[in-house]
Write a protein that holds these residues in place. Structure first.
Motif, PDB file in Angstrom:
ATOM      1  N   SER A 247       0.474  -7.575 -13.464  1.00 52.16           N
ATOM      2  CA  SER A 247       1.107  -8.286 -12.365  1.00 52.16           C
ATOM      3  C   SER A 247       0.348  -7.997 -11.075  1.00 52.16           C
ATOM      4  N   ILE A 248       0.562  -8.826 -10.075  1.00 49.74           N
ATOM      5  CA  ILE A 248      -0.068  -8.588  -8.779  1.00 49.74           C
ATOM      6  C   ILE A 248       0.349  -7.228  -8.232  1.00 49.74           C
ATOM      7  N   GLN A 249       1.608  -6.868  -8.414  1.00 51.23           N
ATOM      8  CA  GLN A 249       2.084  -5.582  -7.913  1.00 51.23           C
ATOM      9  C   GLN A 249       1.349  -4.424  -8.582  1.00 51.23           C
ATOM     10  N   GLU A 250       1.119  -4.523  -9.899  1.00 56.46           N
ATOM     11  CA  GLU A 250       0.383  -3.480 -10.614  1.00 56.46           C
ATOM     12  C   GLU A 250      -1.058  -3.396 -10.089  1.00 56.46           C
ATOM     13  N   CYS A 251      -1.667  -4.552  -9.849  1.00 55.08           N
ATOM     14  CA  CYS A 251      -3.034  -4.571  -9.314  1.00 55.08           C
ATOM     15  C   CYS A 251      -3.103  -3.893  -7.949  1.00 55.08           C
ATOM     16  N   LYS A 252      -2.120  -4.191  -7.100  1.00 53.53           N
ATOM     17  CA  LYS A 252      -2.084  -3.574  -5.760  1.00 53.53           C
ATOM     18  C   LYS A 252      -1.931  -2.060  -5.861  1.00 53.53           C
ATOM     19  N   LEU A 253      -1.070  -1.610  -6.774  1.00 52.41           N
ATOM     20  CA  LEU A 253      -0.846  -0.171  -6.938  1.00 52.41           C
ATOM     21  C   LEU A 253      -2.122   0.536  -7.382  1.00 52.41           C
ATOM     22  N   ILE A 254      -2.812  -0.057  -8.347  1.00 52.41           N
ATOM     23  CA  ILE A 254      -4.058   0.556  -8.836  1.00 52.41           C
ATOM     24  C   ILE A 254      -5.101   0.595  -7.727  1.00 52.41           C
ATOM     25  N   TRP A 255      -5.271  -0.528  -7.034  1.00 54.80           N
ATOM     26  CA  TRP A 255      -6.276  -0.599  -5.974  1.00 54.80           C
ATOM     27  C   TRP A 255      -5.998   0.443  -4.882  1.00 54.80           C
ATOM     28  N   ALA A 256      -4.726   0.639  -4.563  1.00 54.60           N
ATOM     29  CA  ALA A 256      -4.354   1.569  -3.490  1.00 54.60           C
ATOM     30  C   ALA A 256      -4.501   3.023  -3.905  1.00 54.60           C
ATOM     31  N   HIS A 257      -4.478   3.316  -5.228  1.00 54.11           N
ATOM     32  CA  HIS A 257      -4.468   4.715  -5.678  1.00 54.11           C
ATOM     33  C   HIS A 257      -5.689   5.095  -6.511  1.00 54.11           C
ATOM     34  N   VAL A 258      -6.733   4.275  -6.490  1.00 56.20           N
ATOM     35  CA  VAL A 258      -7.927   4.583  -7.283  1.00 56.20           C
ATOM     36  C   VAL A 258      -8.486   5.956  -6.943  1.00 56.20           C
ATOM     37  N   ASP A 259      -8.598   6.265  -5.659  1.00 56.29           N
ATOM     38  CA  ASP A 259      -9.208   7.522  -5.243  1.00 56.29           C
ATOM     39  C   ASP A 259      -8.384   8.744  -5.652  1.00 56.29           C
ATOM     40  N   GLU A 260      -7.122   8.543  -5.973  1.00 56.32           N
ATOM     41  CA  GLU A 260      -6.254   9.660  -6.352  1.00 56.32           C
ATOM     42  C   GLU A 260      -6.295   9.947  -7.859  1.00 56.32           C
ATOM     43  N   LEU A 261      -6.904   9.071  -8.628  1.00 60.02           N
ATOM     44  CA  LEU A 261      -6.947   9.245 -10.078  1.00 60.02           C
ATOM     45  C   LEU A 261      -7.818  10.434 -10.462  1.00 60.02           C
ATOM     46  N   ASN A 262      -7.437  11.103 -11.533  1.00 52.66           N
ATOM     47  CA  ASN A 262      -8.179  12.253 -12.017  1.00 52.66           C
ATOM     48  C   ASN A 262      -9.297  11.796 -12.961  1.00 52.66           C
ATOM     49  N   ILE A 263     -10.232  11.035 -12.415  1.00 51.02           N
ATOM     50  CA  ILE A 263     -11.392  10.553 -13.157  1.00 51.02           C
ATOM     51  C   ILE A 263     -12.623  10.719 -12.265  1.00 51.02           C
ATOM     52  N   THR A 264     -13.801  10.568 -12.838  1.00 54.17           N
ATOM     53  CA  THR A 264     -15.042  10.758 -12.077  1.00 54.17           C
ATOM     54  C   THR A 264     -15.230   9.651 -11.038  1.00 54.17           C
ATOM     55  N   ASP A 265     -16.054   9.934 -10.033  1.00 56.31           N
ATOM     56  CA  ASP A 265     -16.378   8.913  -9.034  1.00 56.31           C
ATOM     57  C   ASP A 265     -16.996   7.691  -9.695  1.00 56.31           C
ATOM     58  N   ARG A 266     -17.839   7.933 -10.696  1.00 58.23           N
ATOM     59  CA  ARG A 266     -18.454   6.811 -11.414  1.00 58.23           C
ATOM     60  C   ARG A 266     -17.393   5.893 -11.999  1.00 58.23           C
ATOM     61  N   ASN A 267     -16.398   6.475 -12.654  1.00 57.34           N
ATOM     62  CA  ASN A 267     -15.362   5.664 -13.297  1.00 57.34           C
ATOM     63  C   ASN A 267     -14.442   4.986 -12.280  1.00 57.34           C
ATOM     64  N   LYS A 268     -14.255   5.609 -11.122  1.00 55.69           N
ATOM     65  CA  LYS A 268     -13.461   4.961 -10.068  1.00 55.69           C
ATOM     66  C   LYS A 268     -14.142   3.693  -9.588  1.00 55.69           C
ATOM     67  N   ILE A 269     -15.467   3.766  -9.441  1.00 53.66           N
ATOM     68  CA  ILE A 269     -16.213   2.592  -8.974  1.00 53.66           C
ATOM     69  C   ILE A 269     -16.287   1.533 -10.069  1.00 53.66           C
ATOM     70  N   ILE A 270     -16.427   1.967 -11.320  1.00 56.88           N
ATOM     71  CA  ILE A 270     -16.391   1.016 -12.436  1.00 56.88           C
ATOM     72  C   ILE A 270     -15.052   0.284 -12.455  1.00 56.88           C
ATOM     73  N   LEU A 271     -13.969   1.000 -12.219  1.00 55.06           N
ATOM     74  CA  LEU A 271     -12.636   0.389 -12.191  1.00 55.06           C
ATOM     75  C   LEU A 271     -12.552  -0.667 -11.098  1.00 55.06           C
ATOM     76  N   ARG A 272     -13.008  -0.329  -9.888  1.00 52.17           N
ATOM     77  CA  ARG A 272     -12.972  -1.310  -8.800  1.00 52.17           C
ATOM     78  C   ARG A 272     -13.818  -2.542  -9.129  1.00 52.17           C
ATOM     79  N   CYS A 273     -15.000  -2.313  -9.691  1.00 46.43           N
ATOM     80  CA  CYS A 273     -15.863  -3.445 -10.049  1.00 46.43           C
ATOM     81  C   CYS A 273     -15.217  -4.324 -11.113  1.00 46.43           C
ATOM     82  N   ALA A 274     -14.601  -3.704 -12.103  1.00 48.77           N
ATOM     83  CA  ALA A 274     -13.942  -4.473 -13.168  1.00 48.77           C
ATOM     84  C   ALA A 274     -12.794  -5.298 -12.609  1.00 48.77           C
ATOM     85  N   MET A 275     -12.074  -4.730 -11.641  1.00 50.79           N
ATOM     86  CA  MET A 275     -10.948  -5.445 -11.043  1.00 50.79           C
ATOM     87  C   MET A 275     -11.416  -6.629 -10.189  1.00 50.79           C
TER      88      MET A 275
END
Length: 339
Positions: free
Chosen positions: A155-183
């Motif tokens: 949902s749009i709400q789920e997308c907004k939540l992920i986008w707003a909290h990417v930097d807080e995820l316990n994953i590598t910087d590489r994977n955070k940027i991959i996530l943003r690119c995929a989105m």
């Protein structure tokens, strides 16, 4: 040539003469090297197909071959094809599905394995390696079930939540940027994992997926880069300066492992409240659905996803449609940011 070899060669030539054929006119046929086995087995067919078709023409040929062999029981791999009838092929396909279930493979794994082994046998028939076509009347669906078609999208709400909290995820910087690119791009994860630094032109603000890295290797895909990704991409380019790959493996300058990258979605729904379980591939369905609902013309979403255009457009329209894509990618980023 020894006398014995001469006698043997003479006998071979006389076979043609006895059929009313002139051996001197057989040079072209005799010059062709033919892979021939008197009684090929199922495994011989797989190897012949792998060497002559799969290896030079298919993406990830080793994985395709492994899919077949991991489902194929040894007693069937050693079976001579010439003496098999429909009953035998049916038993072999059923055994492939049973073995896949025993190993805990997901629904559809053996279905695709049966499709591939039928393709291998068909190739062998076309090339004259075998002449048994008893398997042709059988269908994969008679023995195994295909994968369920996924319909899930975020949902749009789920997308907004992920986008707003990417930097807080316990994953590598590489994977955070991959996530943003995929989105943002809606690209396949494999396209990001295999991308080189040179594929990201930050001055022209374009991300090009090279033809060889696309599904089916049909055409390259050009996507506009929004301003919101520039800093992240510049950061990745500055990491490991001697590396060619944009998102390298932790073990060196190799493509990021797609199976480990696919776990990014798990971190999202486990660590961000309000995000349901999803797969990274669902992001493609997500961007297509929400952009269409926002009024985006279908040709732009299809270009963004890298789908092959159909009909007359596929033949004549080679435009990357960058102006329209840029507008809609920027609109999509605004939607992700909730602005």
């Amino acid at each position: 040539m020894t006398l014995a070899q001469a006698r043997e060669n003479c006998a071979e030539q006389m076979k043609f003469v006895s059929q009313g054929l002139d051996p001197r006119k057989m040079e072209a046929v005799k010059s062709v090297l033919v892979d021939h086995i008197d009684n090929p087995t199922i495994n011989d067919c797989i190897e012949y197909w792998f060497k002559n078709y799969c290896l030079p023409r298919r993406d990830k040929p080793a994985e395709i071959k492994l899919r077949i062999t991991s489902c194929l029981r040894t007693l069937w791999a050693k079976q001579y094809v010439s003496i098999m009838d429909k009953t035998h092929f049916s038993a072999m396909f059923k055994a492939m599905n049973d073995k896949s279930i025993e190993k805990g493979r997901g629904k559809g794994f053996s279905f695709n394995a049966i499709i591939e082994i039928r393709s291998a046998l068909r190739f062998c028939v076309r090339q004259g390696f075998i002449d048994n076509t008893q398997f042709e009347a059988l269908r994969p669906g008679d023995f195994a079930s295909d994968y369920d078609v996924r319909e899930h999208y975020l949902s749009i709400q789920e997308c907004k939540l992920i986008w707003a909290h990417v930097d807080e995820l316990n994953i590598t910087d590489r994977n955070k940027i991959i996530l943003r690119c995929a989105m943002v791009f809606g690209c396949r994860i494999s396209e990001l994992c295999s991308a080189k630094k040179t594929d990201f032109d930050l001055k022209a603000m374009l991300f090009t997926t090279q033809r060889e890295n696309t599904k089916g290797a049909l055409h390259s895909i050009i996507r506009p880069i929004p301003n919101d990704l520039l800093a992240d991409l510049q950061y990745m380019k500055e990491q490991s300066p001697s590396f060619k790959h944009m998102f390298p493996n932790r073990d060196g300058d190799y493509p990021a492992n797609s199976s480990s990258v696919s776990q990014i979605s798990k971190a999202c729904h486990q660590e961000i409240e309000g995000v349901a379980p999803f797969r990274m591939h669902d992001l493609r369905r997500t961007i297509s659905t929400h952009l269409t609902d926002a009024g985006c013309p279908l040709q732009f979403t299809e270009k963004l996803l890298g789908h092959k255009m159909k009909g007359v457009l596929a033949i004549y329209n080679k435009s990357p449609m960058l102006d329209g894509l840029t507008e809609w990618v920027n609109r999509w980023v605004i939607m992700l940011k909730g602005e």
